[in-house]
Motif scaffolding. Sequence first.
Motif, PDB file in Angstrom:
ATOM      1  N   LEU A 190       0.830  -1.206   0.000  1.00  0.00           N
ATOM      2  CA  LEU A 190       0.000   0.000   0.000  1.00  0.00           C
ATOM      3  C   LEU A 190       0.864   1.255   0.000  1.00  0.00           C
ATOM      4  N   LYS A 191       0.574   2.153  -0.933  1.00  0.00           N
ATOM      5  CA  LYS A 191       1.315   3.407  -1.040  1.00  0.00           C
ATOM      6  C   LYS A 191       0.472   4.612  -0.638  1.00  0.00           C
ATOM      7  N   ASP A 192      -0.830   4.600  -0.992  1.00  0.00           N
ATOM      8  CA  ASP A 192      -1.670   5.757  -0.690  1.00  0.00           C
ATOM      9  C   ASP A 192      -3.137   5.379  -0.803  1.00  0.00           C
ATOM     10  N   VAL A 193      -3.988   6.080  -0.064  1.00  0.00           N
ATOM     11  CA  VAL A 193      -5.441   5.942  -0.154  1.00  0.00           C
ATOM     12  C   VAL A 193      -5.993   7.342  -0.389  1.00  0.00           C
ATOM     13  N   VAL A 194      -6.693   7.502  -1.504  1.00  0.00           N
ATOM     14  CA  VAL A 194      -7.234   8.814  -1.878  1.00  0.00           C
ATOM     15  C   VAL A 194      -8.693   8.660  -2.302  1.00  0.00           C
TER      16      VAL A 194
END
Length: 67
Positions: A59-63
């Motif tokens: 996981l790198k980012d949640v947008v």
Amino acid sequence: MTEVTEAAVCSAKGCQEPATWELQWNNPKLHTPDRRKVWLACDRHRQSLADFLGARQFLKDVVPHRP
């Protein structure tokens, strides 16, 4: 001519809810550091999908998903 687009739905198995989040990830063994794959998530499945990717350190980012 009218363009038909499919509604974005959650990536959780069996879920057909509209996507409200994008979980951006990559597998460092397969992808370059700047590459991002995207799983879509509804509010109910956002955390479980993030936990799955996070446990693998993908996981790198949640947008928010912008249709």
